[in-house]
Design an enzyme around this catalytic site. Sequence first.
Site, PDB file in Angstrom:
ATOM      1  NE  ARG A 204      54.610  33.235  58.640  1.00 16.33           N
ATOM      2  CZ  ARG A 204      55.697  34.081  58.632  1.00 16.33           C
ATOM      3  NH1 ARG A 204      55.846  34.879  59.522  1.00 16.33           N
ATOM      4  NH2 ARG A 204      56.790  33.255  58.361  1.00 16.33           N
TER       5      ARG A 204
ATOM      6  CB  CYS B 177      53.892  33.932  54.460  1.00 17.40           C
ATOM      7  SG  CYS B 177      53.463  32.407  54.561  1.00 17.40           S
TER       8      CYS B 177
END
Lengths: 293, 145
Positions: free
Chosen positions: A245, A240
Amino acid sequence: MSEYAHPEVLVSTDWVAKHLADTERVRVIESNEDVLLYATGHLHNAVHVDWQTDLQDPDVRDYIGQKPFEALCSRLGIRPDTTLVFYGDKSNWWATYAFWTFKMFGHADCRVMDGGRAKWEAEGRTLTTEVPKYDSTDYSAEKPDPSIRAFRDDVLAHMQDGGALVDVRSPAEYIGEISHAPHDPASEAALRAGHIPGASNVPWSRAANADGTFKSREDLEAIYLEEQDLDPKAETIAYCRIGERSSHTWFVLKYLLGFKDVRNYDGSWTEWGNLVGVPVEKGEPDDDGDLDD
Amino acid sequence: MNARLQEIADELASVPRDLQVELLLEHARQFPPLPDRYQAARDAGLGRVHECQAEVYFFPEVTEAEGARVVRLHADIPGHAPTQRALVGILIDAYDGATPGEVAAIPDDLLRQLGVSQLLGPQRQRGFAGVLARLKHGVAEAAGS
């Protein structure tokens, strides 16, 4: 409903409620994006681990080393055979980041409480501001396990081999319209925008339901296997912007869908988008069903 | 920083980390509600600070009072975001009723000066830098400078 590939890794709020008092064998750990959230109230007997101040090296861009990790576990009264249950805010986004870090140091029994803080609170369960104190242990960790972590050279080689990459950022970041997340400061931007060539784009939050729980195996298979055509037997790397994430997606692919070999590239776009000479692709995914159906 | 901010900074700097957390939560609890007249604008997504991970909405005003210009700060932070509520709450506490010049002079390394950088870690400080930049820009615009 078919079961997840490793169903034992996900526990329900009910399971946690029943095990909160078993502090001899179970340690519940809260990890949030918001550093003050734990202090406003947390699960009874739960300890706090902050993804930045506890798990990241203060000077080098890296995770803490083996010794500080051992010190952290010892301070929290954790032994190598303790069952750890991670939970947190925002669909367990940071709980999976902490989970990944503990796995990298070889902690055997790590789990995630499905739904995290939000579900626990929505069910009207008790929170306390009392911070538990546990007797220190003498924890010894494994050397960090590189098999779940990808470094930039691994990623470059993987990309050149046509390996599977999952970019879990927003479509705008992936396409290259912006080089930082829509909600994040521009100072965290990379000098180049776009994605690693060949990567699919599946924003991390697609794996979560509105109540913060993970989607069912069928729903996850529909996204990652059918729509994105990813192969659970093939080496896969998730990334990410800074690797948080993508820890969530790493967890989904590895434990819920049973991908054999999935790694998190924590350098992610803030490294790739600033590296000299590496290829960058812009625009929509060119061969994925979701954009041309 | 102005006298009130200095007072808050001195208090934070004089206590150990555990008490810093308590002081910050106290600021979060005292976060003033958004006046009704701004609800519609907030619901329409206006005033959102996009540089920040948490949802933060700012509605700075500059009014005339007794021949002097006064800054009025209104903000809303829905959801579970005690850290942003604490930090933005400190800004409102210290600068609601201040002059545009005072706001322009808020130090950009405010968190370091408040002594809470270590508590927050580097990533969160960047989020707050976006909030602070937005506040200064909004006040400067409202003051027509």
